[in-house]
Motif scaffolding. Sequence first.
Motif, PDB file in Angstrom:
ATOM      1  N   GLY A   1      26.334  25.347  32.407  1.00  0.00           N
ATOM      2  CA  GLY A   1      26.632  26.188  33.566  1.00  0.00           C
ATOM      3  C   GLY A   1      28.044  26.058  34.097  1.00  0.00           C
ATOM      4  N   ARG A   2      28.918  25.365  33.370  1.00  0.00           N
ATOM      5  CA  ARG A   2      30.308  25.206  33.783  1.00  0.00           C
ATOM      6  C   ARG A   2      31.243  25.782  32.724  1.00  0.00           C
ATOM      7  N   PHE A   3      32.356  26.332  33.206  1.00  0.00           N
ATOM      8  CA  PHE A   3      33.394  26.840  32.319  1.00  0.00           C
ATOM      9  C   PHE A   3      34.526  25.836  32.243  1.00  0.00           C
ATOM     10  N   ARG A   4      35.117  25.698  31.074  1.00  0.00           N
ATOM     11  CA  ARG A   4      36.203  24.744  30.869  1.00  0.00           C
ATOM     12  C   ARG A   4      37.304  25.375  30.028  1.00  0.00           C
ATOM     13  N   ILE A   5      38.543  25.019  30.343  1.00  0.00           N
ATOM     14  CA  ILE A   5      39.682  25.394  29.520  1.00  0.00           C
ATOM     15  C   ILE A   5      40.054  24.181  28.680  1.00  0.00           C
ATOM     16  N   GLY A   6      40.230  24.378  27.384  1.00  0.00           N
ATOM     17  CA  GLY A   6      40.561  23.257  26.517  1.00  0.00           C
ATOM     18  C   GLY A   6      41.535  23.649  25.425  1.00  0.00           C
ATOM     19  N   VAL A   7      41.928  22.662  24.639  1.00  0.00           N
ATOM     20  CA  VAL A   7      42.813  22.876  23.496  1.00  0.00           C
ATOM     21  C   VAL A   7      42.316  22.054  22.320  1.00  0.00           C
TER      22      VAL A   7
ATOM     23  N   GLN B   1      43.536  21.246  17.877  1.00  0.00           N
ATOM     24  CA  GLN B   1      44.471  21.544  16.802  1.00  0.00           C
ATOM     25  C   GLN B   1      43.912  22.673  15.942  1.00  0.00           C
ATOM     26  N   PRO B   2      44.757  23.372  15.187  1.00  0.00           N
ATOM     27  CA  PRO B   2      44.273  24.520  14.421  1.00  0.00           C
ATOM     28  C   PRO B   2      43.165  24.220  13.423  1.00  0.00           C
ATOM     29  N   ASP B   3      43.021  22.950  13.017  1.00  0.00           N
ATOM     30  CA  ASP B   3      41.919  22.617  12.112  1.00  0.00           C
ATOM     31  C   ASP B   3      40.670  22.177  12.864  1.00  0.00           C
ATOM     32  N   GLY B   4      40.712  22.237  14.197  1.00  0.00           N
ATOM     33  CA  GLY B   4      39.565  21.878  15.017  1.00  0.00           C
ATOM     34  C   GLY B   4      39.546  20.450  15.499  1.00  0.00           C
ATOM     35  N   SER B   5      40.462  19.623  15.027  1.00  0.00           N
ATOM     36  CA  SER B   5      40.497  18.223  15.468  1.00  0.00           C
ATOM     37  C   SER B   5      41.198  18.108  16.817  1.00  0.00           C
ATOM     38  N   GLY B   6      41.078  16.931  17.414  1.00  0.00           N
ATOM     39  CA  GLY B   6      41.805  16.626  18.643  1.00  0.00           C
ATOM     40  C   GLY B   6      41.416  17.473  19.835  1.00  0.00           C
ATOM     41  N   GLU B   7      40.147  17.861  19.933  1.00  0.00           N
ATOM     42  CA  GLU B   7      39.736  18.710  21.052  1.00  0.00           C
ATOM     43  C   GLU B   7      39.832  17.977  22.382  1.00  0.00           C
ATOM     44  N   ARG B   8      40.383  18.641  23.377  1.00  0.00           N
ATOM     45  CA  ARG B   8      40.511  18.074  24.725  1.00  0.00           C
ATOM     46  C   ARG B   8      40.161  19.134  25.754  1.00  0.00           C
ATOM     47  N   LEU B   9      39.374  18.782  26.736  1.00  0.00           N
ATOM     48  CA  LEU B   9      39.040  19.678  27.832  1.00  0.00           C
ATOM     49  C   LEU B   9      39.947  19.358  29.009  1.00  0.00           C
ATOM     50  N   LEU B  10      40.658  20.363  29.502  1.00  0.00           N
ATOM     51  CA  LEU B  10      41.702  20.148  30.504  1.00  0.00           C
ATOM     52  C   LEU B  10      41.255  20.449  31.921  1.00  0.00           C
ATOM     53  N   SER B  11      40.332  21.386  32.074  1.00  0.00           N
ATOM     54  CA  SER B  11      39.982  21.858  33.410  1.00  0.00           C
ATOM     55  C   SER B  11      38.548  22.337  33.409  1.00  0.00           C
ATOM     56  N   SER B  12      37.869  22.270  34.562  1.00  0.00           N
ATOM     57  CA  SER B  12      36.477  22.677  34.658  1.00  0.00           C
ATOM     58  C   SER B  12      36.208  23.262  36.034  1.00  0.00           C
ATOM     59  N   SER B  13      35.423  24.351  36.085  1.00  0.00           N
ATOM     60  CA  SER B  13      35.063  24.946  37.375  1.00  0.00           C
ATOM     61  C   SER B  13      33.864  25.859  37.197  1.00  0.00           C
ATOM     62  N   PHE B  14      33.478  26.515  38.282  1.00  0.00           N
ATOM     63  CA  PHE B  14      32.344  27.445  38.261  1.00  0.00           C
ATOM     64  C   PHE B  14      32.556  28.540  37.230  1.00  0.00           C
ATOM     65  N   LEU B  15      33.754  29.137  37.197  1.00  0.00           N
ATOM     66  CA  LEU B  15      34.081  30.157  36.210  1.00  0.00           C
ATOM     67  C   LEU B  15      35.583  30.157  35.987  1.00  0.00           C
ATOM     68  N   GLU B  16      36.015  29.961  34.765  1.00  0.00           N
ATOM     69  CA  GLU B  16      37.426  30.040  34.416  1.00  0.00           C
ATOM     70  C   GLU B  16      37.536  30.418  32.942  1.00  0.00           C
ATOM     71  N   GLU B  17      38.536  31.240  32.616  1.00  0.00           N
ATOM     72  CA  GLU B  17      38.686  31.679  31.223  1.00  0.00           C
ATOM     73  C   GLU B  17      40.036  32.351  31.034  1.00  0.00           C
ATOM     74  N   GLY B  18      40.257  32.856  29.825  1.00  0.00           N
ATOM     75  CA  GLY B  18      41.453  33.632  29.523  1.00  0.00           C
ATOM     76  C   GLY B  18      42.733  32.845  29.480  1.00  0.00           C
TER      77      GLY B  18
END
Length: 445
Positions: free
Chosen positions: A365-371, A373-390
């Motif tokens: 039920g939470r939206f997160r902005i993350g990054v 690497q192009p091969d899918g490794s090193g995933e990190r979630l930077l921000s979280s809130s009720f609704l965030e995207e784009g």
Amino acid sequence: MTQALLRLSAALWLALALIASAGAAAAQSEEAVIDVTPGGFEAIKIAIAPFIAQDPGLTEVSGDLVGVVKADLERSGLFAMIDEAAFITQIADFDTVPQFADWRAIGADAMVAGTVLSASDGRLQVQFRVFDTRAEEQLEGLQLLADPADWRRVAHKVADGVYAKLTGEGAYFDSRVVFVDETGPKGNRQKRLAIMDQDGANLRYLPGTSGLVLSPRFSPNDQSILYISYSTGQPQVFMQNLDTGQRERLGNFPGMSFAPRFSPDGGSVVMSLSRDGNTDIYAMDLGSRQLRRLTRHPGIDTSPSFSPDGRQIVFESDRGGQPQLYVMSAGGGGAGRISFGAGSYSTPVWSPDGERIAFTNVQGGRFRIGVMQPDGSGERLLSSSFLEEGPTFSPNGRVLLFFRESAGQNGRPSLWRIDAKTGQGLTRVATPNAASDPAWSPLRK
């Protein structure tokens, strides 16, 4: 003084002078990814002396210009500004070598001096110098010329010069943001496209873009934008010139069209089209206006984004049961999944430096902005809130801009930015009305 502080960026100075005219396997774990913890970061302490106005009539613009430079650098989160009240000495002569001991005494790693004058042809002439106070040497000296009305662009160019020289990274302050401006109640929002400098200044509304508009995206040369408009009753892709206001519909696509985006060379547009009950990704050559189908799958394929070299495309697809991220050749064909964390993934965008893919993640039920690497490794979630995207990247790939919407019946979207490397500096970007769906331009020409 770190080596990064001393790294050169010669290409930037040429641009400034022209102002006048296998980790994939590791990513496949189903365990929760680790959020960013920004420990160990230390900002560069910098002193910016008041720029000397060579004419009394330039005193105000000189002060305003330095104010914009300071604001740009502080907003980046990589600099700690030393208050002018702490200065031991003042710069009275631009050509005089600073008393480096005085600047070190107040903790400055670097200092900037400048002067503002009127050139013989009436243009604004700004000179500035960047010094390493520890090594007691000048890192750069530069002169900029521009129409006096463009003093804010000059300020952004100065900030870009200081930033690039002291961090070793690419510039991004002399850039713009296009977004969807929203007014009215939540159930009946009136939308139109707006464009502004990256710091929120010089906001204007784009003619002919009122009504229901979505997904504005810049061309690589910063001259045009793509967007979706419902002005015909169906979602259609339009391209509009930012200087002339002239716009054209790219084609009369039956069904629905979504998420258009330029190729890195500006010669084609990639988008998602719904045809015969199936939603796939297509590329359109802008010269011939010929369409080419890139995906053929019963799942919904959408939100394509090119790699900066134009060789690959990342996109969103529910072909595996829920929205996930996939990468394929720019010519189409087989696609490999790169997102394997909890929840669903959407709105991918490739960074201009090619090092990261930003995305929206939804879980619990939470939206997160993350990054990642192009091969899918090193995933990190930077921000979280009720609704965030784009998410959208700054021209150097360092900063992410995205939008959040607050909860409740009167929830309103707003723009936010965050450092994509450290996860620090989450700040709201001021706009006159509610704002959503931002897109960051390349560096201005």
